[in-house]
Design a protein around this motif. Structure first.
Motif, PDB file in Angstrom:
ATOM      1  N   SER A 119      72.639 162.001  54.733  1.00 39.45           N
ATOM      2  CA  SER A 119      72.255 163.383  55.029  1.00 39.45           C
ATOM      3  C   SER A 119      72.228 164.210  53.751  1.00 39.45           C
ATOM      4  CB  SER A 119      73.212 164.008  56.045  1.00 39.45           C
ATOM      5  OG  SER A 119      74.535 163.868  55.612  1.00 39.45           O
ATOM      6  N   LEU A 120      71.260 163.933  52.890  1.00 36.25           N
ATOM      7  CA  LEU A 120      71.123 164.653  51.634  1.00 36.25           C
ATOM      8  C   LEU A 120      70.895 166.137  51.876  1.00 36.25           C
ATOM      9  CD1 LEU A 120      70.843 164.725  48.584  1.00 36.25           C
ATOM     10  CD2 LEU A 120      68.415 164.133  48.851  1.00 36.25           C
ATOM     11  N   ARG A 121      70.152 166.474  52.919  1.00 34.71           N
ATOM     12  CA  ARG A 121      69.866 167.880  53.197  1.00 34.71           C
ATOM     13  C   ARG A 121      71.149 168.660  53.445  1.00 34.71           C
ATOM     14  NH1 ARG A 121      69.672 170.681  57.639  1.00 34.71           N
ATOM     15  NH2 ARG A 121      69.800 168.813  58.959  1.00 34.71           N
ATOM     16  N   GLU A 122      72.078 168.074  54.203  1.00 36.48           N
ATOM     17  CA  GLU A 122      73.324 168.772  54.499  1.00 36.48           C
ATOM     18  C   GLU A 122      74.186 168.903  53.249  1.00 36.48           C
ATOM     19  OE1 GLU A 122      75.515 167.620  57.906  1.00 36.48           O
ATOM     20  OE2 GLU A 122      73.737 167.122  59.075  1.00 36.48           O
ATOM     21  N   ASP A 123      74.145 167.909  52.381  1.00 34.98           N
ATOM     22  CA  ASP A 123      74.881 168.016  51.123  1.00 34.98           C
ATOM     23  C   ASP A 123      74.342 169.179  50.289  1.00 34.98           C
ATOM     24  OD1 ASP A 123      76.605 165.986  51.620  1.00 34.98           O
ATOM     25  OD2 ASP A 123      75.502 164.468  50.485  1.00 34.98           O
ATOM     26  N   LEU A 124      73.007 169.312  50.278  1.00 31.06           N
ATOM     27  CA  LEU A 124      72.404 170.409  49.520  1.00 31.06           C
ATOM     28  C   LEU A 124      72.767 171.747  50.132  1.00 31.06           C
ATOM     29  CD1 LEU A 124      68.858 168.913  48.819  1.00 31.06           C
ATOM     30  CD2 LEU A 124      70.744 169.197  47.191  1.00 31.06           C
ATOM     31  N   GLU A 125      72.824 171.808  51.469  1.00 28.53           N
ATOM     32  CA  GLU A 125      73.245 173.037  52.125  1.00 28.53           C
ATOM     33  C   GLU A 125      74.686 173.388  51.761  1.00 28.53           C
ATOM     34  OE1 GLU A 125      72.658 172.381  56.255  1.00 28.53           O
ATOM     35  OE2 GLU A 125      70.491 172.708  56.190  1.00 28.53           O
ATOM     36  N   ALA A 126      75.533 172.359  51.652  1.00 26.44           N
ATOM     37  CA  ALA A 126      76.934 172.597  51.280  1.00 26.44           C
ATOM     38  C   ALA A 126      77.024 173.184  49.879  1.00 26.44           C
ATOM     39  CB  ALA A 126      77.732 171.304  51.360  1.00 26.44           C
ATOM     40  N   LEU A 127      76.211 172.640  48.957  1.00 27.42           N
ATOM     41  CA  LEU A 127      76.201 173.176  47.603  1.00 27.42           C
ATOM     42  C   LEU A 127      75.737 174.624  47.586  1.00 27.42           C
ATOM     43  CD1 LEU A 127      74.707 170.153  45.633  1.00 27.42           C
ATOM     44  CD2 LEU A 127      77.028 171.055  45.463  1.00 27.42           C
ATOM     45  N   THR A 128      74.768 174.935  48.431  1.00 24.60           N
ATOM     46  CA  THR A 128      74.286 176.310  48.523  1.00 24.60           C
ATOM     47  C   THR A 128      75.388 177.232  49.029  1.00 24.60           C
ATOM     48  OG1 THR A 128      72.038 175.541  48.956  1.00 24.60           O
ATOM     49  CG2 THR A 128      72.556 177.821  49.554  1.00 24.60           C
ATOM     50  N   LEU A 129      76.136 176.766  50.023  1.00 22.80           N
ATOM     51  CA  LEU A 129      77.236 177.570  50.560  1.00 22.80           C
ATOM     52  C   LEU A 129      78.301 177.834  49.519  1.00 22.80           C
ATOM     53  CD1 LEU A 129      77.700 176.030  54.123  1.00 22.80           C
ATOM     54  CD2 LEU A 129      77.107 178.402  53.596  1.00 22.80           C
ATOM     55  N   ALA A 241      83.452 175.835  39.744  1.00 28.94           N
ATOM     56  CA  ALA A 241      84.318 174.657  39.681  1.00 28.94           C
ATOM     57  C   ALA A 241      84.153 173.789  40.920  1.00 28.94           C
ATOM     58  CB  ALA A 241      85.776 175.094  39.537  1.00 28.94           C
ATOM     59  N   MET A 242      84.045 174.418  42.105  1.00 28.21           N
ATOM     60  CA  MET A 242      83.826 173.644  43.331  1.00 28.21           C
ATOM     61  C   MET A 242      82.490 172.921  43.279  1.00 28.21           C
ATOM     62  SD  MET A 242      85.388 175.809  46.538  1.00 28.21           S
ATOM     63  CE  MET A 242      84.392 177.276  46.312  1.00 28.21           C
ATOM     64  N   GLU A 243      81.471 173.612  42.797  1.00 33.69           N
ATOM     65  CA  GLU A 243      80.146 172.982  42.696  1.00 33.69           C
ATOM     66  C   GLU A 243      80.203 171.776  41.766  1.00 33.69           C
ATOM     67  OE1 GLU A 243      75.528 174.204  41.688  1.00 33.69           O
ATOM     68  OE2 GLU A 243      77.179 175.287  40.730  1.00 33.69           O
ATOM     69  N   ASN A 244      80.902 171.921  40.635  1.00 29.55           N
ATOM     70  CA  ASN A 244      80.999 170.803  39.692  1.00 29.55           C
ATOM     71  C   ASN A 244      81.742 169.628  40.315  1.00 29.55           C
ATOM     72  OD1 ASN A 244      79.644 172.254  37.726  1.00 29.55           O
ATOM     73  ND2 ASN A 244      81.515 173.017  36.758  1.00 29.55           N
ATOM     74  N   ARG A 245      82.755 169.914  41.123  1.00 26.94           N
ATOM     75  CA  ARG A 245      83.517 168.842  41.768  1.00 26.94           C
ATOM     76  C   ARG A 245      82.668 168.046  42.750  1.00 26.94           C
ATOM     77  NH1 ARG A 245      88.306 166.823  39.806  1.00 26.94           N
ATOM     78  NH2 ARG A 245      89.458 168.500  38.806  1.00 26.94           N
ATOM     79  N   THR A 246      81.675 168.687  43.359  1.00 27.42           N
ATOM     80  CA  THR A 246      80.825 167.978  44.318  1.00 27.42           C
ATOM     81  C   THR A 246      79.858 167.029  43.610  1.00 27.42           C
ATOM     82  OG1 THR A 246      79.070 169.658  44.333  1.00 27.42           O
ATOM     83  CG2 THR A 246      80.894 169.924  45.910  1.00 27.42           C
ATOM     84  N   ARG A 247      79.751 167.125  42.298  1.00 28.22           N
ATOM     85  CA  ARG A 247      78.825 166.271  41.546  1.00 28.22           C
ATOM     86  C   ARG A 247      79.513 165.100  40.870  1.00 28.22           C
ATOM     87  NH1 ARG A 247      74.104 169.341  40.878  1.00 28.22           N
ATOM     88  NH2 ARG A 247      74.372 171.555  41.344  1.00 28.22           N
ATOM     89  N   ILE A 248      80.788 164.854  41.238  1.00 25.01           N
ATOM     90  CA  ILE A 248      81.504 163.720  40.677  1.00 25.01           C
ATOM     91  C   ILE A 248      80.790 162.416  41.049  1.00 25.01           C
ATOM     92  CG2 ILE A 248      83.661 162.409  40.768  1.00 25.01           C
ATOM     93  CD1 ILE A 248      85.102 165.021  41.271  1.00 25.01           C
ATOM     94  N   CYS A 249      80.654 161.522  40.122  1.00 20.55           N
ATOM     95  CA  CYS A 249      79.988 160.253  40.417  1.00 20.55           C
ATOM     96  C   CYS A 249      80.682 159.117  39.688  1.00 20.55           C
ATOM     97  CB  CYS A 249      78.515 160.315  40.025  1.00 20.55           C
ATOM     98  SG  CYS A 249      78.225 160.684  38.284  1.00 20.55           S
TER      99      CYS A 249
END
Length: 249
Positions: A119-129, A241-249
């Motif tokens: 669900s890439l779309r929902e992940d993108l929505e989370a980043l937007t939030l 900081a939260m946004e950066n944490r969601t991009r951990i890979c």
């Protein structure tokens, strides 16, 4: 619950040994507990479901100077079938902190359904939030409750290298009232597993009548899934900081 045959000293030793966050207790609280003569424990609240087993206990101690001191113990696990050994214990010397921790478990970090791997779309929505502007907050109701010590403990549990420095620490020594607001909460996939994010504003009223805030990010986007706290001077830095944490890979 407590063993009815254990002494107050044994009871305190067990509580402090089991608590994951015992280091968060103020030095004043620990020193006063060292003079405890007797104690009483009771179940304050509980939540039981297939996903979460949580209990909050109130432990009251009679001290040698005739005063009383209360600790709030939060015990939680993955559900009714979760083994006792897997349950986690947390200790707080303020009821409001225990309530926030309990809300974190029952709400944004645990009860919100996480999106699927596809669900890439929902992940993108989370980043937007994460970066969205929050709704207009309700009026603050400041509480005069050892606020300078509360600020010190918030800063002490911050693990980020760019946490507020000496200037902020000095400023908050003049705090005499504070108000805590949960601004954001969401759980979704980070690096192939579930991770929860919560953003809190700790607003402080200072002796000169001015206001200032600490922004606390609590998340589980860590290698071992443990809870981690980061603290920032402003909301934009906390959300970044939260946004950066969601991009951990």
């Amino acid at each position: 619950m407590s063993d009815p045959y254990e002494t107050t000293e044994q009871h305190l030793e067990r509580l402090l040994r089991c608590a994951l966050n015992s280091f968060d207790l103020s030095d004043t609280t620990v020193d006063r507990l060292g003079t405890a003569l007797a104690h009483s424990s009771s179940l304050h609240s509980s939540h039981h479901s297939s996903a979460l087993h949580r209990e909050t206990y109130r432990h009251t101690y009679l001290l040698s100077d005739g005063t009383a001191l209360t600790l709030w113990e939060l015990v939680h696990g993955g559900g009714r079938d979760d083994a006792e050994a897997a349950r986690r214990h947390e200790l707080y010397d303020e009821e409001s902190d225990a309530q926030i921790a309990a809300a974190r478990l029952a709400g944004s970090l645990w009860d919100t359904a996480a999106p699927g791997d596809d669900s890439l779309r929902e992940d993108l929505e989370a980043l937007t939030l994460l970066m969205s502007v929050p709704p207009v907050p309700t009026p603050r109701m400041y509480a005069q409750d050892n606020s300078a010590d509360h600020a010190r403990r918030v800063l002490r549990r911050a693990e980020n290298a760019d946490r507020p420095g000496a200037a902020t620490t000095g400023l908050l020594r003049a705090a005499f009232a504070h108000h805590i607001t949960q601004i954001f909460g969401r759980q979704y996939h980070v690096d192939g597993r579930d991770a929860g994010f919560t953003l809190y504003e700790h607003a402080f009223l200072l002796l000169d009548g001015s206001e200032t805030s600490l922004w606390e990010v609590e998340h589980t986007a860590t290698p071992d899934g443990r809870h981690m706290c980061e603290v920032y001077d402003d909301e934009q830095s906390a959300r970044r900081a939260m946004e950066n944490r969601t991009r951990i890979c």
